[in-house]
Design a protein around this motif. Sequence first.
Motif, short mmCIF file in Angstrom:
data_model
loop_
_atom_site.label_atom_id
_atom_site.label_comp_id
_atom_site.label_asym_id
_atom_site.label_seq_id
_atom_site.Cartn_x
_atom_site.Cartn_y
_atom_site.Cartn_z
N ARG A 1 138.86 54.25 43.00
CA ARG A 1 139.66 54.80 41.91
C ARG A 1 139.52 56.33 41.88
NH1 ARG A 1 138.79 52.08 36.21
NH2 ARG A 1 139.58 50.36 37.50
N PRO A 2 140.63 57.05 41.67
CA PRO A 2 140.52 58.51 41.52
C PRO A 2 139.64 58.86 40.33
CG PRO A 2 142.81 57.85 41.84
CD PRO A 2 142.02 56.59 41.63
N VAL A 3 138.81 59.86 40.48
CA VAL A 3 137.87 60.17 39.40
C VAL A 3 138.57 60.69 38.14
CG1 VAL A 3 135.93 60.60 40.96
CG2 VAL A 3 137.38 62.49 40.27
N GLU A 4 139.81 61.17 38.28
CA GLU A 4 140.54 61.62 37.10
C GLU A 4 140.86 60.46 36.15
OE1 GLU A 4 144.09 63.46 38.47
OE2 GLU A 4 144.87 61.65 39.44
N ARG A 5 140.71 59.24 36.63
CA ARG A 5 140.97 58.06 35.81
C ARG A 5 139.69 57.43 35.28
NH1 ARG A 5 144.46 54.37 39.63
NH2 ARG A 5 144.11 52.92 37.91
N LEU A 6 138.56 58.10 35.45
CA LEU A 6 137.28 57.56 35.02
C LEU A 6 136.87 58.11 33.67
CD1 LEU A 6 135.16 57.84 38.30
CD2 LEU A 6 136.61 55.94 37.56
N SER A 7 135.94 57.43 33.03
CA SER A 7 135.35 57.94 31.79
C SER A 7 134.40 59.09 32.11
CB SER A 7 134.58 56.83 31.08
OG SER A 7 133.41 56.48 31.82
N GLY A 8 133.96 59.80 31.06
CA GLY A 8 133.02 60.89 31.26
C GLY A 8 131.72 60.44 31.89
N GLY A 9 131.22 59.29 31.43
CA GLY A 9 129.98 58.77 31.99
C GLY A 9 130.12 58.38 33.45
N GLN A 10 131.28 57.81 33.83
CA GLN A 10 131.51 57.44 35.22
C GLN A 10 131.62 58.67 36.11
OE1 GLN A 10 134.99 55.06 34.37
NE2 GLN A 10 133.89 53.14 34.71
N ARG A 11 132.25 59.71 35.60
CA ARG A 11 132.33 60.95 36.38
C ARG A 11 130.94 61.56 36.58
NH1 ARG A 11 137.66 64.11 33.91
NH2 ARG A 11 139.04 62.29 33.90
N GLN A 12 130.15 61.52 35.53
CA GLN A 12 128.81 62.06 35.65
C GLN A 12 128.00 61.28 36.70
OE1 GLN A 12 125.93 61.87 32.20
NE2 GLN A 12 126.27 64.08 32.28
N ARG A 13 128.13 59.97 36.68
CA ARG A 13 127.41 59.16 37.67
C ARG A 13 127.94 59.40 39.08
NH1 ARG A 13 128.30 53.56 35.75
NH2 ARG A 13 129.49 54.40 34.00
N THR A 14 129.22 59.70 39.21
CA THR A 14 129.77 60.04 40.53
C THR A 14 129.14 61.32 41.06
OG1 THR A 14 131.89 58.98 40.00
CG2 THR A 14 131.88 60.54 41.82
N ALA A 15 128.96 62.31 40.20
CA ALA A 15 128.31 63.55 40.61
C ALA A 15 126.86 63.30 41.01
CB ALA A 15 128.39 64.58 39.48
N VAL A 16 126.19 62.42 40.29
CA VAL A 16 124.82 62.05 40.65
C VAL A 16 124.82 61.34 42.01
CG1 VAL A 16 122.85 60.59 40.05
CG2 VAL A 16 123.98 61.94 38.27
N GLY A 17 125.80 60.45 42.21
CA GLY A 17 125.90 59.74 43.48
C GLY A 17 126.08 60.68 44.65
N ARG A 18 126.87 61.72 44.45
CA ARG A 18 127.07 62.72 45.51
C ARG A 18 125.75 63.40 45.86
NH1 ARG A 18 130.83 67.03 43.37
NH2 ARG A 18 128.93 67.47 42.20
N ALA A 19 124.95 63.73 44.84
CA ALA A 19 123.65 64.36 45.09
C ALA A 19 122.70 63.40 45.79
CB ALA A 19 123.04 64.84 43.77
N PHE A 20 122.70 62.14 45.36
CA PHE A 20 121.86 61.13 46.02
C PHE A 20 122.26 60.99 47.49
CE2 PHE A 20 120.49 58.32 42.17
CZ PHE A 20 119.78 59.38 41.66
N PHE A 21 123.56 60.96 47.75
CA PHE A 21 124.06 60.79 49.11
C PHE A 21 123.69 61.99 49.97
CE2 PHE A 21 127.71 60.57 52.22
CZ PHE A 21 127.33 59.38 52.81
N ARG A 22 123.72 63.16 49.38
CA ARG A 22 123.34 64.36 50.12
C ARG A 22 121.86 64.33 50.47
NH1 ARG A 22 124.91 69.06 51.76
NH2 ARG A 22 123.51 70.85 51.85
N GLY A 23 121.02 63.97 49.51
CA GLY A 23 119.58 63.96 49.74
C GLY A 23 119.03 65.37 49.84
N GLY A 24 117.78 65.47 50.24
CA GLY A 24 117.15 66.77 50.38
C GLY A 24 115.75 66.77 49.81
N ASP A 25 115.16 67.95 49.78
CA ASP A 25 113.80 68.10 49.27
C ASP A 25 113.76 68.46 47.80
OD1 ASP A 25 112.72 67.70 51.87
OD2 ASP A 25 113.21 69.78 52.37
N ILE A 26 114.88 69.01 47.29
CA ILE A 26 114.92 69.52 45.93
C ILE A 26 116.21 69.08 45.26
CG2 ILE A 26 114.84 71.61 44.49
CD1 ILE A 26 113.91 72.97 47.30
N LEU A 27 116.11 68.63 44.02
CA LEU A 27 117.29 68.33 43.22
C LEU A 27 117.33 69.24 42.01
CD1 LEU A 27 119.77 66.56 42.48
CD2 LEU A 27 118.19 65.13 41.16
#
Length: 234
Positions: free
Chosen positions: A135-161
């Motif tokens: 689903r396009p994120v423009e059709r998501l709730s605020g909480g779902q968009r926030q979790r999508t941004a968290v998912g992107r960070a998780f997917f990226r990974g790294g030493d520091i968040l």
Amino acid sequence: MNENASFPAPASAPVLAAFEGERLGYGERVVFEHLTLAVRQGERIALLGRSGSGKSTLISALYRRLSEAGRRVALVPQDHALVPQLSVFHNIYMGRLDRHGTVYNALNLLRPFRREREAVAPFAEELGLAPEILRPVERLSGGQRQRTAVGRAFFRGGDILLADEPVSAVDETQARRILQGMAERFPTLVLSLHAVDLALETADRIIGLKAGRVVVDAPAGALTRGELDGLYAG
């Protein structure tokens, strides 16, 4: 403190970023006149303070400094920085755009590769986004968009968040689950949080900001909620 929280990083831990009497702000606005602060490897830091106290400015400055130093850093900005017309899948996948060339990324945009769908799927599942993955994120709730941004960070990974209000739009149960996922994945955390209780549970160091000044900088275990409530008074 939450049983998942680490012990404070020792003073001998490497310094990842430091500010020495520096002036920070954005545009022509100065937020910090004289900031002195260091972030060490292995710390879990919570930034607390009212809106406008300087939390976002500090997160942005840390991101620039760490990126310039070549550190592997993931970011959850307060405005999410998603592409509204693209799906949850594509926005999470963007966490690893820099691992592939332009042609590969363009082809994956038009018709997602199976291996990339399979790589992203567990993160969407963990964050309760599996039903919305196409689903396009423009059709998501605020909480779902926030979790999508968290998912992107998780997917990226790294030493520091670095995360600026990453759980402000979800309920307390989801917030604790997401913060636990962050602590499990990233050795070093700097989180701007709006909830004092969550900060005390998650962090080993609390930095309290007020009107562009550091007014609290102490181990989480040495502080009480009552002491921190003063950050939001006046």
